[in-house]
Motif scaffolding. Structure first.
Motif, PDB file in Angstrom:
ATOM      1  N   ALA A  55       0.837  -1.207   0.000  1.00 63.90           N
ATOM      2  CA  ALA A  55       0.000   0.000   0.000  1.00 63.90           C
ATOM      3  C   ALA A  55       0.869   1.253   0.000  1.00 63.90           C
ATOM      4  N   ARG A  56       1.931   1.255   0.809  1.00 63.37           N
ATOM      5  CA  ARG A  56       2.848   2.407   0.817  1.00 63.37           C
ATOM      6  C   ARG A  56       3.523   2.583  -0.532  1.00 63.37           C
ATOM      7  N   GLU A  82      -9.596  -1.075  -1.777  1.00 65.19           N
ATOM      8  CA  GLU A  82     -10.150  -2.413  -1.601  1.00 65.19           C
ATOM      9  C   GLU A  82      -9.114  -3.362  -0.988  1.00 65.19           C
ATOM     10  N   GLY A  83      -7.869  -3.259  -1.457  1.00 64.28           N
ATOM     11  CA  GLY A  83      -6.799  -4.098  -0.919  1.00 64.28           C
ATOM     12  C   GLY A  83      -6.564  -3.853   0.555  1.00 64.28           C
ATOM     13  N   ALA A  88      -7.274  -5.550   6.143  1.00 64.92           N
ATOM     14  CA  ALA A  88      -7.699  -5.174   7.492  1.00 64.92           C
ATOM     15  C   ALA A  88      -8.723  -6.159   8.061  1.00 64.92           C
ATOM     16  N   HIS A  89      -9.484  -6.800   7.178  1.00 65.12           N
ATOM     17  CA  HIS A  89     -10.490  -7.761   7.626  1.00 65.12           C
ATOM     18  C   HIS A  89      -9.978  -9.202   7.606  1.00 65.12           C
ATOM     19  N   GLY A  90      -8.663  -9.369   7.414  1.00 66.07           N
ATOM     20  CA  GLY A  90      -8.070 -10.697   7.499  1.00 66.07           C
ATOM     21  C   GLY A  90      -8.004 -11.470   6.199  1.00 66.07           C
ATOM     22  N   GLN A  98      -5.116  -7.359  -4.723  1.00 67.66           N
ATOM     23  CA  GLN A  98      -5.653  -6.057  -5.139  1.00 67.66           C
ATOM     24  C   GLN A  98      -4.553  -4.989  -5.130  1.00 67.66           C
ATOM     25  N   GLU A  99      -3.721  -5.002  -4.113  1.00 67.54           N
ATOM     26  CA  GLU A  99      -2.609  -4.042  -4.046  1.00 67.54           C
ATOM     27  C   GLU A  99      -1.662  -4.224  -5.233  1.00 67.54           C
ATOM     28  N   ARG A 100      -1.394  -5.461  -5.571  1.00 70.53           N
ATOM     29  CA  ARG A 100      -0.516  -5.731  -6.716  1.00 70.53           C
ATOM     30  C   ARG A 100      -1.159  -5.272  -8.013  1.00 70.53           C
ATOM     31  N   ARG A 101      -2.461  -5.510  -8.170  1.00 63.16           N
ATOM     32  CA  ARG A 101      -3.162  -5.035  -9.361  1.00 63.16           C
ATOM     33  C   ARG A 101      -3.081  -3.521  -9.476  1.00 63.16           C
TER      34      ARG A 101
END
Length: 109
Positions: A55-56, A82-83, A88-90, A98-101
């Motif tokens: 995310a960073r 979304e990622g 955060a929800h496990g 999603q972060e990679r996308r």
């Protein structure tokens, strides 16, 4: 040389394992150095810390890109949000995906 070390040396020579021991001229076996890496290998795992690191990276890359079209920025921000929520929800694997996308969409634009 202890008996155990000598037995290991003999076993290594008999099996012919490359790089571990060679028939040397001295009392110690010749050892070949390991392959040197130019850059350290990144170890990734399905952890919350790795998700936050991604995310960073997305945030940093988004700030540095000034010519990215608005639709791509919106898509990247949505994927990144979304990622973070999934992580955060496990749901770490889905969140990391999603972060990679988001990062790939940002880099390709």
């Amino acid at each position: 040389m202890t008996q155990t070390a000598f037995a290991l040396f003999c076993l290594t020579c008999t099996l012919g394992m490359p790089g571990l021991a060679k028939a040397g001229t001295g009392t110690h076996p010749a050892v070949t150095p390991a392959r040197t890496e130019t850059a350290p290998m990144a170890v990734t795992s399905d952890t919350l810390d790795y998700c936050k690191t991604l995310a960073r990276k997305v945030h940093r890359t988004l700030r540095q890109s000034v010519t990215t079209p608005a639709p791509v920025v919106n898509q990247v921000m949505y994927l990144e949000h979304e990622g973070e929520a999934l992580c955060a929800h496990g749901h770490l694997r889905s969140g990391i995906a999603q972060e990679r996308r988001a990062l790939v969409a940002l880099i390709r634009s």
